[in-house]
Design a protein around this motif. Structure first.
Motif, PDB file in Angstrom:
ATOM      1  N   LYS A   1       0.847  -1.345  -0.052  1.00 47.61           N
ATOM      2  CA  LYS A   1      -0.165   0.068   0.054  1.00 47.61           C
ATOM      3  C   LYS A   1       0.950   1.185  -0.036  1.00 47.61           C
ATOM      4  N   ASN A   2       0.578   2.271  -0.943  1.00 50.33           N
ATOM      5  CA  ASN A   2       1.153   3.425  -0.943  1.00 50.33           C
ATOM      6  C   ASN A   2       2.788   3.221  -1.128  1.00 50.33           C
ATOM      7  N   ASN A   3       3.308   2.341  -2.083  1.00 53.95           N
ATOM      8  CA  ASN A   3       4.528   1.775  -2.045  1.00 53.95           C
ATOM      9  C   ASN A   3       5.284   3.119  -2.730  1.00 53.95           C
ATOM     10  N   ARG A   4       6.740   3.287  -2.498  1.00 49.42           N
ATOM     11  CA  ARG A   4       7.533   4.318  -3.202  1.00 49.42           C
ATOM     12  C   ARG A   4       7.696   3.916  -4.540  1.00 49.42           C
ATOM     13  N   TYR A   5       7.446   2.836  -5.211  1.00 46.74           N
ATOM     14  CA  TYR A   5       7.831   2.414  -6.504  1.00 46.74           C
ATOM     15  C   TYR A   5       6.483   2.815  -7.600  1.00 46.74           C
ATOM     16  N   GLY A   6       5.366   3.279  -7.084  1.00 45.24           N
ATOM     17  CA  GLY A   6       4.267   3.518  -7.840  1.00 45.24           C
ATOM     18  C   GLY A   6       3.621   2.257  -8.468  1.00 45.24           C
ATOM     19  N   HIS A   7       3.935   1.042  -7.944  1.00 37.03           N
ATOM     20  CA  HIS A   7       3.434  -0.056  -8.432  1.00 37.03           C
ATOM     21  C   HIS A   7       2.002  -0.183  -8.040  1.00 37.03           C
ATOM     22  N   PRO A   8       0.993  -0.582  -8.755  1.00 32.15           N
ATOM     23  CA  PRO A   8       1.090  -1.234 -10.169  1.00 32.15           C
ATOM     24  C   PRO A   8       1.179  -0.028 -11.196  1.00 32.15           C
ATOM     25  N   ASN A   9       1.915  -0.289 -12.226  1.00 32.55           N
ATOM     26  CA  ASN A   9       1.939   0.888 -13.133  1.00 32.55           C
ATOM     27  C   ASN A   9       0.626   0.915 -14.053  1.00 32.55           C
ATOM     28  N   LYS A  10       0.269   2.155 -14.354  1.00 34.94           N
ATOM     29  CA  LYS A  10      -1.055   2.476 -14.829  1.00 34.94           C
ATOM     30  C   LYS A  10      -1.296   1.837 -16.347  1.00 34.94           C
ATOM     31  N   GLU A  11      -0.212   1.828 -16.873  1.00 36.47           N
ATOM     32  CA  GLU A  11      -0.194   1.050 -18.296  1.00 36.47           C
ATOM     33  C   GLU A  11      -0.440  -0.271 -18.294  1.00 36.47           C
ATOM     34  N   ILE A  12       0.028  -0.925 -17.064  1.00 37.56           N
ATOM     35  CA  ILE A  12       0.034  -2.231 -16.999  1.00 37.56           C
ATOM     36  C   ILE A  12      -1.698  -2.558 -16.551  1.00 37.56           C
ATOM     37  N   LEU A  13      -2.147  -1.547 -15.739  1.00 35.38           N
ATOM     38  CA  LEU A  13      -3.478  -2.020 -15.384  1.00 35.38           C
ATOM     39  C   LEU A  13      -4.389  -1.903 -16.680  1.00 35.38           C
ATOM     40  N   SER A  14      -3.963  -0.993 -17.444  1.00 37.05           N
ATOM     41  CA  SER A  14      -4.710  -0.801 -18.986  1.00 37.05           C
ATOM     42  C   SER A  14      -4.709  -2.009 -19.610  1.00 37.05           C
ATOM     43  N   ILE A  15      -3.569  -2.815 -19.536  1.00 33.22           N
ATOM     44  CA  ILE A  15      -3.393  -3.960 -20.277  1.00 33.22           C
ATOM     45  C   ILE A  15      -4.236  -4.914 -19.857  1.00 33.22           C
ATOM     46  N   LEU A  16      -4.398  -5.115 -18.555  1.00 33.28           N
ATOM     47  CA  LEU A  16      -5.254  -6.177 -17.929  1.00 33.28           C
ATOM     48  C   LEU A  16      -6.522  -5.918 -17.530  1.00 33.28           C
ATOM     49  N   LYS A  17      -7.031  -4.760 -18.247  1.00 36.31           N
ATOM     50  CA  LYS A  17      -8.416  -4.380 -18.124  1.00 36.31           C
ATOM     51  C   LYS A  17      -9.677  -5.136 -18.359  1.00 36.31           C
ATOM     52  N   ASP A  18      -9.114  -6.273 -19.316  1.00 33.05           N
ATOM     53  CA  ASP A  18     -10.312  -7.332 -19.527  1.00 33.05           C
ATOM     54  C   ASP A  18     -10.155  -8.392 -18.667  1.00 33.05           C
ATOM     55  N   THR A  19      -9.344  -8.222 -17.497  1.00 30.76           N
ATOM     56  CA  THR A  19      -9.458  -9.452 -16.567  1.00 30.76           C
ATOM     57  C   THR A  19      -9.771  -8.975 -15.240  1.00 30.76           C
ATOM     58  N   LYS A  20     -10.078  -9.888 -14.278  1.00 28.90           N
ATOM     59  CA  LYS A  20     -10.483  -9.325 -12.988  1.00 28.90           C
ATOM     60  C   LYS A  20      -9.517  -9.222 -12.210  1.00 28.90           C
ATOM     61  N   VAL A  21      -9.102  -7.818 -11.842  1.00 29.29           N
ATOM     62  CA  VAL A  21      -7.795  -7.678 -11.145  1.00 29.29           C
ATOM     63  C   VAL A  21      -8.082  -7.742  -9.588  1.00 29.29           C
ATOM     64  N   HIS A  22      -7.091  -8.509  -8.643  1.00 29.33           N
ATOM     65  CA  HIS A  22      -7.188  -8.407  -7.465  1.00 29.33           C
ATOM     66  C   HIS A  22      -5.788  -7.875  -6.880  1.00 29.33           C
ATOM     67  N   ARG A  23      -5.574  -6.841  -6.186  1.00 29.41           N
ATOM     68  CA  ARG A  23      -4.447  -6.412  -5.553  1.00 29.41           C
ATOM     69  C   ARG A  23      -4.536  -6.656  -4.078  1.00 29.41           C
ATOM     70  N   THR A  24      -3.373  -7.032  -3.439  1.00 31.00           N
ATOM     71  CA  THR A  24      -2.942  -7.303  -2.197  1.00 31.00           C
ATOM     72  C   THR A  24      -3.259  -6.041  -1.334  1.00 31.00           C
ATOM     73  N   ASP A  25      -2.677  -4.837  -2.107  1.00 29.00           N
ATOM     74  CA  ASP A  25      -2.983  -3.565  -1.209  1.00 29.00           C
ATOM     75  C   ASP A  25      -4.334  -3.246  -1.056  1.00 29.00           C
ATOM     76  N   GLN A  26      -5.351  -3.673  -1.664  1.00 29.59           N
ATOM     77  CA  GLN A  26      -6.690  -2.999  -1.736  1.00 29.59           C
ATOM     78  C   GLN A  26      -7.704  -4.266  -1.220  1.00 29.59           C
ATOM     79  N   ASP A  27      -7.012  -5.630  -1.559  1.00 34.23           N
ATOM     80  CA  ASP A  27      -7.984  -6.808  -1.096  1.00 34.23           C
ATOM     81  C   ASP A  27      -7.669  -7.464  -0.074  1.00 34.23           C
ATOM     82  N   GLY A  28      -6.097  -7.246   0.257  1.00 35.88           N
ATOM     83  CA  GLY A  28      -5.614  -8.167   1.577  1.00 35.88           C
ATOM     84  C   GLY A  28      -5.186  -9.366   0.866  1.00 35.88           C
ATOM     85  N   SER A  29      -5.071 -10.355   1.539  1.00 35.99           N
ATOM     86  CA  SER A  29      -4.606 -11.740   0.881  1.00 35.99           C
ATOM     87  C   SER A  29      -6.153 -12.318  -0.054  1.00 35.99           C
ATOM     88  N   ILE A  30      -5.644 -12.930  -0.967  1.00 34.42           N
ATOM     89  CA  ILE A  30      -6.819 -13.441  -2.062  1.00 34.42           C
ATOM     90  C   ILE A  30      -6.684 -15.118  -1.843  1.00 34.42           C
TER      91      ILE A  30
END
Length: 683
Positions: A638-667
C-alpha cells in the motif's frame, strides 16, 4: 433482612445461576458485535486527555490516551535527544495530540491477529498518526503518582523486565523471543498475574493485619486489591480474582452459604455485565475456564503433592485446550509435565522473591539469576507440538458439553476426549479434496501458498527492504512470516514440501531464513542466477536444495534454457494445473523472459500472478493477450514508493478481473471439481 433472605433463596438455586450465567454470556457476545458509536469524529485533528500507557521502539512512540474515550496513537521521534523526554514521560500526564485519526487495520492474512478487533474490545475506536504532542505535567492524579513511583523504582533493578512482568503484568520489557520460548513449552500462562498470585498477596496482608477485626481486615484488603487492579491496568485475570475475593467476603459476611462454584459463576456474570467485551479477551477466557475447571473438579485433586500438581495441570490442560488451539493453532501435549516444574517455580519461588526484591534491593541479582536459570531450563523442556487447524465454534461447544457430561460417570472417556478431538481435527485436512491457493499480503513483496491435502508448495516468503538509518531509530525485528506460519498452521499444514524462491531480491526471499528456522521445510528450489548472501545462508541450513519438483501436484517449473545477467530475468516461472484450470506464477520475470517463454511453450492460463508487482518492465500486451487470463493477481504494498502497479499495466489487464493485495488483502482461491470460490481478507 427480608430482602437478604429472598436474595439468599434465589442465589442458592443452582439451575437459576446456570441459566443466568448462560444468558450473561450470550448477552456479552451479542452486545460486543453491535457497532459502537465513537465520541470522536474521524475528521477531528486535536485530541486531549491523559496518558494511560506508552512504549518506545527505536524512534516510534506508541501511546494510549484517555480523553472522551481511549485513542491509540503513534508518533515518530525526530531527534535522539528527545527519546529520553518521552521515555520519562509520566503516566497520567495530560497531553494534547495533533494529528490524523484513522480506522485501525484488520488482518489481511486469514486466521491471524486482528488489530482492529483487538483495539475495539479494549474500547478503542480510532488510531492516530500524531504530528505534535503538547505536554502538561501539572495535574497528575494521586494513583498515577503511585504507579509512576513504582515503575521508576523497578527500573533501577537489573531484573526490571521480570519485576514489571510479575508485579505489574507488563511483558513489553522482556527480551524478544523469551515469551515465545515459554509459549512453545506450554507454560506462558505463568507470566499472567493469576488468582494464585492474588491469593498469596491477600493471604500475606491478612496475616499482617491479624490483630484487627475480621471485617476491618477484609475491607483494607479489598481497598488494596482495587488499587492493585489499577496499577496492573485492570487486567482481566486480576479483575476476576479481585471480584471473586470480594464476593466470597460478602458471601461469608451475609451468610448466603453459597458454594465456591456458585460464587465463581456470579463473579463471571458481574464482570461480563460490567464489561461485555471481556468475553473476547484471551486472558479472561483462560483464567475463567481454568479456574472453573479446578473449582468444579476439586474433589479429584487428591494424593501426594506431586500427584495433586499433576492432576491440576491435567485438568487445566483439558479445559483450556480449545482456547490454546484457537489462538495458537498448536498445542504442546507435554505441557502437563512442564507445568509440574514451572508452576511451583514461578508461584512459590520467583513470584514471592519478586515481591521481596521490591523491598530488599540486594535480592536483585538472586532474582535475575533464578530467571536466567528458568530461561535455560526452558530450552530443555519437553516439546511435542501438535498443529491443530482452526476449530469451528460448534465443535468447541460440543467439546465442553462432552467433557461436562462424561466427567462424573466416565472419567476414562473424559481424559480421552481431548485426544479424540485432536485426531478428528488432524484428519480432516488430509481428506479435504479442495485445492487452496493463497496470494498473501506481505506488503511490497510476494508470497504464495498452494495446498492440496498433505502437499504444500510455497512460492517466495516476502521480505522488507531495510533502508539505512541511524542506530537509535532501528526497531525490534518483526517477521512477516510469523503470520504466514500462523496461516499454515490454521489450515493444518505441518510442513512445506517445496519452498520455491523465484530469485534473490529481498522482497521475495528476505524472510526465508526466519521461515525455515521456525517451520519444517523439506525442499528448497533456487533459480539459476548467481547466489547472493541470503541464498548462501539457506544452503547452510542443511535442507535439500534441488532444481526439480517431484511432488503429487500437476506443477511445472518453466525454463527458457537461458541464464540471464539480470536477477529479475532469472526468476523462476511456474505453472499449476488443477483439473485443467491453469495458474501462472511469474515472479519478477521481465518482458524479455516473457518473450523467451512464448518461444518455448504454448502458454495459456485462467489466472496469472502478475510479474514484478505490476511494474512496467513486465506483463507486455503480447504476453497477456497470449495467456488470456480471466484473473490477474498483483502483489503490491500500500502506498509503495515505486508507484506499483503501473497505470499502463492496469490498462493492459483491463479485460481481466484484477485483485490487488494492497486493496483486497490476501486472496484465496478454493477449487474443487472445476468450481472456484474466491475470498479476500480486506484490510
Amino acid at each position: 433482612m427480608l430482602y437478604l433472605l429472598r436474595l439468599k433463596t434465589i442465589l442458592q438455586s443452582s439451575h437459576l445461576i446456570l441459566f443466568l450465567l448462560i444468558v450473561t454470556i450470550v448477552y456479552s457476545l451479542i452486545y460486543s458485535i453491535i457497532p459502537r458509536k465513537s465520541n470522536y469524529n474521524i475528521n477531528d485533528t486535536i485530541i486531549r486527555g491523559y496518558l494511560i500507557s506508552k512504549t518506545i521502539d527505536g524512534d516510534k512512540l506508541s501511546l494510549v490516551l484517555k480523553g472522551k474515550e481511549k485513542v491509540k496513537g503513534t508518533f515518530y521521534i525526530k531527534n535522539y535527544k528527545d527519546v529520553s523526554l518521552y521515555e520519562s514521560l509520566p503516566l497520567g500526564t495530560n497531553l494534547e495530540l495533533t494529528g490524523t485519526l484513522n480506522m485501525p487495520n484488520k488482518n489481511t492474512i486469514p486466521n491471524t491477529f486482528n488489530y482492529h478487533d483487538y483495539l475495539y474490545y479494549q474500547g478503542i475506536n480510532y488510531t492516530m498518526s500524531i504530528n505534535n504532542i503538547k505536554i502538561d505535567n501539572s495535574n497528575i492524579s494521586f494513583l498515577y503518582k503511585i504507579k509512576n513511583a513504582l515503575i521508576k523504582h523497578i527500573n533501577k533493578y537489573q531484573s526490571k523486565a521480570y519485576l514489571l512482568t510479575f508485579i505489574l503484568g507488563d511483558k513489553t520489557a522482556l527480551e524478544e523471543g523469551i515469551y515465545e520460548e515459554y509459549q512453545d513449552i506450554g507454560v506462558s500462562h505463568i507470566f499472567a498475574i493469576s488468582g494464585m498470585h492474588v491469593s498469596l498477596l491477600t493471604g500475606l496482608i491478612l496475616k499482617l493485619l491479624k490483630k484487627l477485626k475480621e471485617n476491618t481486615r477484609y475491607i483494607i484488603v479489598i481497598v488494596f486489591l482495587l488499587i492493585y487492579s489499577f496499577l496492573t491496568d485492570f487486567q482481566p485475570s486480576i479483575l476476576r480474582s479481585v471480584t471473586l475475593f470480594i464476593l466470597l467476603f460478602l458471601n461469608k459476611r451475609f451468610s448466603f452459604n453459597l458454594d465456591t462454584l456458585r460464587v465463581y459463576s456470579l463473579t463471571i456474570m458481574v464482570l461480563l455485565l460490567y464489561n461485555p467485551y471481556l468475553i473476547h479477551n484471551v486472558g479472561f477466557q483462560y483464567s475463567s475456564v481454568v479456574s472453573y475447571s479446578l473449582i468444579r473438579n476439586n474433589k479429584l485433586i487428591k494424593g501426594s503433592y506431586l500427584m495433586k500438581c499433576f492432576k491440576i495441570s491435567l485438568i487445566a490442560f483439558i479445559y483450556s485446550l480449545p482456547i490454546t488451539a484457537l489462538n495458537n493453532y498448536e498445542i504442546n501435549i507435554l505441557s502437563v509435565f512442564n507445568n509440574l516444574l514451572y508452576v511451583p517455580l514461578i508461584s512459590f519461588i520467583i513470584y514471592p522473591l519478586s515481591l521481596l526484591t521490591l523491598l530488599f534491593p540486594f535480592l536483585d541479582s538472586v532474582l535475575l539469576s533464578l530467571n536466567h536459570i528458568s530461561e535455560f531450563l526452558a530450552n530443555y523442556m519437553l516439546i511435542l507440538n501438535i498443529i491443530i487447524p482452526k476449530i469451528p465454534i460448534l465443535v468447541v461447544i460440543a467439546y465442553y458439553i462432552l467433557i461436562t457430561l462424561f466427567f462424573n460417570s466416565y472419567r476414562r472417556i473424559f481424559i480421552l476426549i481431548p485426544f479424540i478431538l485432536i485426531a478428528i481435527i488432524k484428519i480432516y485436512p488430509l481428506i479435504d479434496s479442495h485445492y487452496y491457493v493463497f496470494f498473501l499480503d506481505v506488503g511490497q513483496g510476494d508470497s504464495t501458498v498452494i495446498k492440496y491435502k498433505n502437499e504444500t508448495i510455497m512460492i517466495d516468503t516476502g521480505g522488507k527492504v531495510n533502508f539505512k538509518t541511524e542506530a537509535w531509530k532501528e526497531k525490534k525485528r518483526t517477521y512477516l512470516t510469523d503470520n504466514t506460519i500462523r496461516l499454515l498452521k490454521s489450515i493444518g499444514v505441518s510442513k512445506v514440501n517445496y519452498l520455491i524462491l523465484t530469485h534473490g531480491d529481498t522482497d521475495h526471499l528476505g524472510e526465508a531464513e526466519h521461515f525455515v528456522d521456525n517451520f519444517k521445510v523439506l525442499n528448497i528450489i533456487l533459480n539459476k542466477g548467481d547466489l547472493n548472501a541470503y541464498e548462501k545462508r539457506l544452503i547452510n541450513k542443511k535442507i535439500n536444495i534441488t532444481d526439480k519438483y517431484r511432488g503429487r501436484l500437476n506443477f511445472q517449473l518453466l525454463d527458457t534454457g537461458i541464464v540471464y545477467d539480470n536477477e529479475n530475468d532469472n526468476s523462476i516461472v511456474s505453472l499449476l494445473n488443477i483439473h485443467n484450470y491453469k495458474m501462472l506464477f511469474m515472479g519478477d520475470a521481465s518482458i524479455k523472459t516473457e518473450q523467451d517463454l512464448l518461444k518455448k511453450y504454448e502458454l495459456s492460463a485462467g489466472l496469472i500472478r502478475v510479474g514484478h508487482h505490476g511494474s512496467k518492465t513486465s506483463s507486455s500486451k503480447t504476453f497477456i493477450d497470449e495467456i488470456n487470463p480471466k484473473y490477474s493477481i498483483i502483489s503490491v504494498g500500500k502506498n509503495n514508493r515505486y508507484g506499483h502497479p503501473n497505470k499502463e499495466i492496469l490498462s493492459i489487464l483491463k479485460d481481466t478481473k484484477v485483485h490487488r493485495t494492497d486493496q483486497d488483502g490476501s486472496i484465496m482461491f478454493k477449487i474443487k471439481n472445476k468450481k472456484i470460490k474466491i475470498e479476500t481478507c480486506n484490510p
